[in-house]
Design a protein around this motif. Structure first.
Motif, PDB file in Angstrom:
ATOM      1  N   VAL A   1      -9.250  27.092   1.087  1.00  0.00           N
ATOM      2  CA  VAL A   1      -8.657  26.394   3.263  1.00  0.00           C
ATOM      3  C   VAL A   1      -9.236  24.805   2.599  1.00  0.00           C
ATOM      4  CG1 VAL A   1     -10.726  26.016   5.109  1.00  0.00           C
ATOM      5  CG2 VAL A   1     -10.904  28.659   3.981  1.00  0.00           C
ATOM      6  N   TYR A   2      -8.218  24.173   2.976  1.00  0.00           N
ATOM      7  CA  TYR A   2      -8.031  22.792   3.277  1.00  0.00           C
ATOM      8  C   TYR A   2      -7.969  22.222   4.459  1.00  0.00           C
ATOM      9  CZ  TYR A   2      -4.868  19.147   1.979  1.00  0.00           C
ATOM     10  OH  TYR A   2      -4.305  17.480   1.607  1.00  0.00           O
ATOM     11  N   ASP A   3      -8.571  21.423   4.357  1.00  0.00           N
ATOM     12  CA  ASP A   3      -8.873  20.425   5.817  1.00  0.00           C
ATOM     13  C   ASP A   3      -9.340  18.548   5.705  1.00  0.00           C
ATOM     14  OD1 ASP A   3     -10.710  19.718   8.243  1.00  0.00           O
ATOM     15  OD2 ASP A   3     -12.071  21.218   7.690  1.00  0.00           O
ATOM     16  N   LEU A   4      -7.779  18.558   5.948  1.00  0.00           N
ATOM     17  CA  LEU A   4      -7.590  16.940   6.457  1.00  0.00           C
ATOM     18  C   LEU A   4      -7.943  16.594   7.493  1.00  0.00           C
ATOM     19  CD1 LEU A   4      -7.330  14.918   4.397  1.00  0.00           C
ATOM     20  CD2 LEU A   4      -5.042  15.248   5.123  1.00  0.00           C
ATOM     21  N   GLY A   5      -8.823  16.127   7.693  1.00  0.00           N
ATOM     22  CA  GLY A   5      -9.282  16.043   9.495  1.00  0.00           C
ATOM     23  C   GLY A   5      -8.983  14.283   9.229  1.00  0.00           C
ATOM     24  N   GLY A   6      -9.311  13.655   9.931  1.00  0.00           N
ATOM     25  CA  GLY A   6      -9.111  12.035  11.044  1.00  0.00           C
ATOM     26  C   GLY A   6      -9.962  10.979   9.525  1.00  0.00           C
ATOM     27  N   GLY A   7     -11.283  11.539   9.011  1.00  0.00           N
ATOM     28  CA  GLY A   7     -11.747  10.921   8.256  1.00  0.00           C
ATOM     29  C   GLY A   7     -12.669  11.130   7.313  1.00  0.00           C
ATOM     30  N   THR A   8     -12.037  13.082   7.043  1.00  0.00           N
ATOM     31  CA  THR A   8     -12.942  13.752   5.675  1.00  0.00           C
ATOM     32  C   THR A   8     -11.952  14.533   5.436  1.00  0.00           C
ATOM     33  OG1 THR A   8     -13.828  15.498   6.963  1.00  0.00           O
ATOM     34  CG2 THR A   8     -15.268  13.387   7.337  1.00  0.00           C
ATOM     35  N   PHE A   9     -12.552  15.336   4.271  1.00  0.00           N
ATOM     36  CA  PHE A   9     -11.216  15.982   3.283  1.00  0.00           C
ATOM     37  C   PHE A   9     -12.453  17.066   2.912  1.00  0.00           C
ATOM     38  CE2 PHE A   9      -9.945  18.049  -0.415  1.00  0.00           C
ATOM     39  CZ  PHE A   9      -8.691  18.803   0.757  1.00  0.00           C
ATOM     40  N   ASP A  10     -11.997  18.078   3.476  1.00  0.00           N
ATOM     41  CA  ASP A  10     -12.803  18.795   2.716  1.00  0.00           C
ATOM     42  C   ASP A  10     -12.149  20.520   2.208  1.00  0.00           C
ATOM     43  OD1 ASP A  10     -15.365  18.821   3.696  1.00  0.00           O
ATOM     44  OD2 ASP A  10     -15.355  19.017   5.286  1.00  0.00           O
ATOM     45  N   VAL A  11     -12.728  21.038   1.496  1.00  0.00           N
ATOM     46  CA  VAL A  11     -12.081  22.507   0.705  1.00  0.00           C
ATOM     47  C   VAL A  11     -12.764  23.116   0.274  1.00  0.00           C
ATOM     48  CG1 VAL A  11     -11.787  21.432  -1.942  1.00  0.00           C
ATOM     49  CG2 VAL A  11     -10.671  23.365  -0.576  1.00  0.00           C
ATOM     50  N   SER A  12     -12.665  24.488   0.458  1.00  0.00           N
ATOM     51  CA  SER A  12     -13.550  26.147   0.337  1.00  0.00           C
ATOM     52  C   SER A  12     -13.009  26.494   0.055  1.00  0.00           C
ATOM     53  CB  SER A  12     -14.755  26.396   1.068  1.00  0.00           C
ATOM     54  OG  SER A  12     -15.431  24.885   2.567  1.00  0.00           O
ATOM     55  N   LEU A  13     -13.251  27.669  -1.189  1.00  0.00           N
ATOM     56  CA  LEU A  13     -12.648  28.390  -1.638  1.00  0.00           C
ATOM     57  C   LEU A  13     -13.886  29.993  -0.987  1.00  0.00           C
ATOM     58  CD1 LEU A  13     -10.536  29.815  -3.756  1.00  0.00           C
ATOM     59  CD2 LEU A  13     -12.237  29.056  -5.700  1.00  0.00           C
ATOM     60  N   LEU A  14     -13.178  30.759  -0.745  1.00  0.00           N
ATOM     61  CA  LEU A  14     -13.686  31.915   0.481  1.00  0.00           C
ATOM     62  C   LEU A  14     -13.161  33.670  -0.194  1.00  0.00           C
ATOM     63  CD1 LEU A  14     -13.150  29.475   2.568  1.00  0.00           C
ATOM     64  CD2 LEU A  14     -15.419  30.624   3.266  1.00  0.00           C
ATOM     65  N   LYS A  15     -14.121  34.279  -0.581  1.00  0.00           N
ATOM     66  CA  LYS A  15     -13.184  35.504  -0.971  1.00  0.00           C
ATOM     67  C   LYS A  15     -13.768  36.411   0.576  1.00  0.00           C
ATOM     68  CE  LYS A  15     -14.285  39.006  -3.916  1.00  0.00           C
ATOM     69  NZ  LYS A  15     -14.489  39.587  -5.893  1.00  0.00           N
ATOM     70  N   LEU A  16     -12.976  37.441   0.976  1.00  0.00           N
ATOM     71  CA  LEU A  16     -13.113  37.650   1.616  1.00  0.00           C
ATOM     72  C   LEU A  16     -12.501  38.755   1.565  1.00  0.00           C
ATOM     73  CD1 LEU A  16     -10.817  35.557   4.856  1.00  0.00           C
ATOM     74  CD2 LEU A  16     -13.198  34.521   3.572  1.00  0.00           C
ATOM     75  N   THR A  17     -13.827  39.730   1.656  1.00  0.00           N
ATOM     76  CA  THR A  17     -13.714  41.611   1.161  1.00  0.00           C
ATOM     77  C   THR A  17     -14.450  42.312   2.733  1.00  0.00           C
ATOM     78  OG1 THR A  17     -13.360  40.752  -1.069  1.00  0.00           O
ATOM     79  CG2 THR A  17     -14.439  42.643  -0.542  1.00  0.00           C
ATOM     80  N   GLY A  18     -14.190  43.363   2.497  1.00  0.00           N
ATOM     81  CA  GLY A  18     -14.108  44.404   3.676  1.00  0.00           C
ATOM     82  C   GLY A  18     -15.339  43.286   4.791  1.00  0.00           C
ATOM     83  N   GLY A  19     -15.347  43.298   5.505  1.00  0.00           N
ATOM     84  CA  GLY A  19     -15.587  41.679   6.739  1.00  0.00           C
ATOM     85  C   GLY A  19     -16.927  41.082   5.888  1.00  0.00           C
ATOM     86  N   VAL A  20     -17.257  40.850   4.857  1.00  0.00           N
ATOM     87  CA  VAL A  20     -18.564  39.367   4.052  1.00  0.00           C
ATOM     88  C   VAL A  20     -17.201  38.948   3.794  1.00  0.00           C
ATOM     89  CG1 VAL A  20     -19.614  39.619   2.709  1.00  0.00           C
ATOM     90  CG2 VAL A  20     -19.634  41.534   3.342  1.00  0.00           C
ATOM     91  N   PHE A  21     -17.565  36.986   4.638  1.00  0.00           N
ATOM     92  CA  PHE A  21     -17.243  36.172   3.848  1.00  0.00           C
ATOM     93  C   PHE A  21     -18.116  35.710   2.706  1.00  0.00           C
ATOM     94  CE2 PHE A  21     -14.903  36.300   8.260  1.00  0.00           C
ATOM     95  CZ  PHE A  21     -13.913  36.061   7.970  1.00  0.00           C
ATOM     96  N   ARG A  22     -17.271  35.136   1.554  1.00  0.00           N
ATOM     97  CA  ARG A  22     -18.280  34.535   1.350  1.00  0.00           C
ATOM     98  C   ARG A  22     -18.144  33.313   0.358  1.00  0.00           C
ATOM     99  NH1 ARG A  22     -19.550  34.429  -4.542  1.00  0.00           N
ATOM    100  NH2 ARG A  22     -21.712  33.301  -5.339  1.00  0.00           N
ATOM    101  N   VAL A  23     -18.035  31.306   0.498  1.00  0.00           N
ATOM    102  CA  VAL A  23     -18.419  30.783   0.179  1.00  0.00           C
ATOM    103  C   VAL A  23     -17.758  30.790  -1.786  1.00  0.00           C
ATOM    104  CG1 VAL A  23     -17.888  28.457   0.187  1.00  0.00           C
ATOM    105  CG2 VAL A  23     -18.670  29.514   2.208  1.00  0.00           C
ATOM    106  N   VAL A  24     -17.322  30.368  -2.056  1.00  0.00           N
ATOM    107  CA  VAL A  24     -17.332  30.773  -3.510  1.00  0.00           C
ATOM    108  C   VAL A  24     -17.906  29.275  -4.210  1.00  0.00           C
ATOM    109  CG1 VAL A  24     -16.295  31.854  -5.996  1.00  0.00           C
ATOM    110  CG2 VAL A  24     -15.922  32.406  -4.113  1.00  0.00           C
ATOM    111  N   ALA A  25     -16.966  28.286  -3.694  1.00  0.00           N
ATOM    112  CA  ALA A  25     -17.194  27.036  -4.518  1.00  0.00           C
ATOM    113  C   ALA A  25     -16.656  25.864  -3.291  1.00  0.00           C
ATOM    114  CB  ALA A  25     -16.147  26.907  -5.573  1.00  0.00           C
ATOM    115  N   THR A  26     -17.668  25.117  -3.354  1.00  0.00           N
ATOM    116  CA  THR A  26     -16.524  23.989  -2.411  1.00  0.00           C
ATOM    117  C   THR A  26     -15.821  22.608  -2.773  1.00  0.00           C
ATOM    118  OG1 THR A  26     -19.147  23.551  -0.754  1.00  0.00           O
ATOM    119  CG2 THR A  26     -18.058  24.640   0.170  1.00  0.00           C
TER     120      THR A  26
END
Length: 583
Positions: A199-224
């Protein structure tokens, strides 16, 4: 009790999701399974995150504030999210990009513009209050509860500042969730996606990136990963300098993808891609392991962003949901779920971006909650005293990946008093870390035998500087082998110190059992062992400890035999069996 309502009136309070952005802010809500957006600025749902303050206390928001800024006749504050949770020193980078003076102190930074001085909390509170009012007008009912999104790399101070602003605005924060996590929630529900996504999130003042695993309805953030001073505003500033125009004119030119935009944007986008690479490396993954990339944030509307992301990772980014709205969309769904309106049993697990731990003897760090642990989480660890008769223990809470205190960031210190006076190692102290879903940490220390307890809510007065978190992670990898060696040396030195203390105490108490020559021999053995406390080679330290223990072995046996003799002196074995004591 019977509650009577008007026909058609919703008996439940409406909960909302808020994307409190650097450049634009939005409010969304989930009603009967559909997410709706609140008009905040006329018919527009995206409200420019600007507040203008008049000389008589009147306030203007959104596009009206933008117009006043262009006219130059008001105190207009914008991009204040970049100041959230910062002190004066931290805010100097921010000061270079806006026409504000930076005031305040070591605790909190404020922006001074013309005749008015405001903190990020104050401006954000006024903005949230306005958004709350517009939402209540739209819904026809009072609104109290909200889920608010924050950048994944917001630390405790920045998160607490966001909650403080909401409280001043009359809002109860049900939960703070990271912006990429909110985006993942939105895409997971709408697309039923499964796999590993960036998930590549480039806003006006901040940048965030998260690596997510989506399995069987469960979201797990692996790294940020991310940078709190990198965003679309930087493209505006670079373009303004290159063209000799104002930042507002540059923003308009960027939205039109005009001449010169690509040249100014490339270096900034390249920085974001480097952060993405670092996150993948941290998770021991490559672009081949990804199932897709999601673009979030208004700045990703710039065509060059999608082009460079696709070239870097070999995946065409997903843009199924409006990138301006996707964060608020996910926040609305999370708010609805927290209010009891669960959909498809979806579960979201966020993670802590840096390890949390305690200082132990020798300046070492014992990690209690490891980096990338899903939150909320509670973990406990047992410790004990190092010295005989120790009645207090200093608890030093740290954040970071290094093995040493000086390589980590100090979060809080407190003292546990009232520990029973016992031999070293006899006391039992349990230190418990409770990290809630908002990323806020409470540390509690309890001594089990006495019941004494002390706790602290960890809310630092200011946060990490822009690149500090990435630097801490890189340092931990660069110095990993060195840190392990240092830790092993320190632990050996501490064990030697413990043995020396025990031998010295034995010599002090029972030295009379020895002849003068043996006594001096053991004194000299202690002196030699002490000289190895500062040795730089672990093997030397361990050899010194073994030599000392061997030197004292015969004396230790003498002490045991003497103790046994003392125990039976004056005791009659026959009468002892009858339970009688001889006189």
């Amino acid at each position: 009790m019977l509650t009577i309502s008007e026909p058609g009136q919703d008996k439940k309070r409406q909960v909302i999701g808020i994307d409190l952005g650097t450049t634009f802010s939005l409010v969304a809500y989930d009603k009967e399974g559909q997410v709706h957006f609140v008009p905040l600025d006329g018919d527009a749902t995206a409200l420019p995150s600007m507040v203008a303050y008049g000389e008589n206390g009147e306030m203007s928001f959104g596009q009206h504030a933008v117009d006043l800024l262009k006219a130059g006749g008001q105190n207009v504050f914008y991009s204040m999210k970049r100041l959230m949770g910062k002190n004066v020193e931290d805010a100097q980078t921010f000061a270079q990009t806006v026409p504000f003076e930076i005031a305040g102190d070591a605790q909190i930074a404020k922006a001074r513009f013309k005749s008015i001085e405001k903190s990020a909390v104050e401006v954000s509170a006024d903005l949230l209050k306005h958004m709350k009012h517009k939402t209540e007008q739209h819904l026809g009912q009072a609104v109290y509860d909200a889920v608010i999104t924050v950048p994944a790399y917001f630390n405790d101070a920045q998160r607490q500042a966001t909650k403080d602003a909401a409280k001043l605005a009359g809002l109860n924060v049900m939960r703070l969730i990271s912006e990429p996590t909110a985006a993942a929630l939105a895409y997971g529900l709408d697309k039923k996606a499964e796999g590993q996504f960036l998930v590549y999130d480039l806003g006006g003042g901040t940048f965030d990136v998260s690596l997510l695993k989506l399995t069987g309805g469960v979201f797990r953030v692996v790294a940020t990963g991310g940078d709190t001073y990198l965003g679309g505003d930087d493209i505006d500033n670079a373009l303004a300098q290159a063209k000799g125009i104002t930042t507002l004119e540059a923003r308009t030119l960027k939205e039109q993808n005009g001449a010169g935009v690509a040249d100014c944007a490339k270096p900034i986008i390249a920085k974001t891609l480097q952060i993405c690479d670092d996150v993948l490396n941290d998770a021991e993954m490559t672009e081949d392991d990804l199932d897709g990339i999601v673009l979030v944030g208004g700045s990703t509307r710039l065509p060059l962003v999608a082009t460079m992301v696709e070239e870097a990772f070999g995946h065409k980014p997903q843009t199924g949901i409006n990138p301006d709205q996707v964060v608020a969309h996910g926040a609305a769904l999370q708010a609805s779920a927290l209010a009891g309106n669960k959909r498809d049993d979806m579960l979201l697990l966020d993670v802590t971006p840096l390890s949390l731990g305690l200082e132990t003897m020798g300046g070492l760090v014992e990690k209690v909650i490891e980096r990338n642990t899903p939150i909320p989480i509670t973990r406990a660890q047992k410790f004990t005293t190092f010295k005989d008769g120790q009645t207090a223990m200093d608890i030093h809470v740290l954040q970071g990946e290094r093995e040493t205190v000086e390589g980590c960031r100090s979060l809080a210190k407190f003292r546990l008093k009232g520990i029973p006076s016992l031999p070293a190692g006899a006391a039992r102290i349990v230190v418990r870390f409770a990290l809630d879903a908002d990323g806020m940490l409470t540390v509690t220390a309890d001594e089990e035998t006495s019941g004494v307890s002390q706790s602290v809510d960890v809310v630092p007065s200011y946060g990490l500087k822009p690149d500090d978190m990435l630097t801490m992670l890189k340092d931990s990898m660069t110095h990993a082998q060195q840190d392990v060696g240092f830790r092993q040396l320190k632990e050996a030195q501490l064990e030697l110190e413990r043995v020396i203390d025990a031998c010295a105490l034995a010599l002090e108490k029972d030295g009379a059992l020895l002849d003068e020559t043996t006594f001096k021999t053991l004194e000299n053995a202690l002196k030699v062992a002490k000289s190895f406390l500062t040795a730089s080679n672990r093997d030397d330290v361990e050899d010194a400890m073994e030599t000392l223990e061997n030197a004292f072995q015969s004396f230790s046996e003498q002490r045991v035999n003497n103790a046994l003799k003392q125990a039976v002196v004056g005791q009659n074995i026959y009468s002892e069996e009858k339970g009688e004591t001889s006189k």
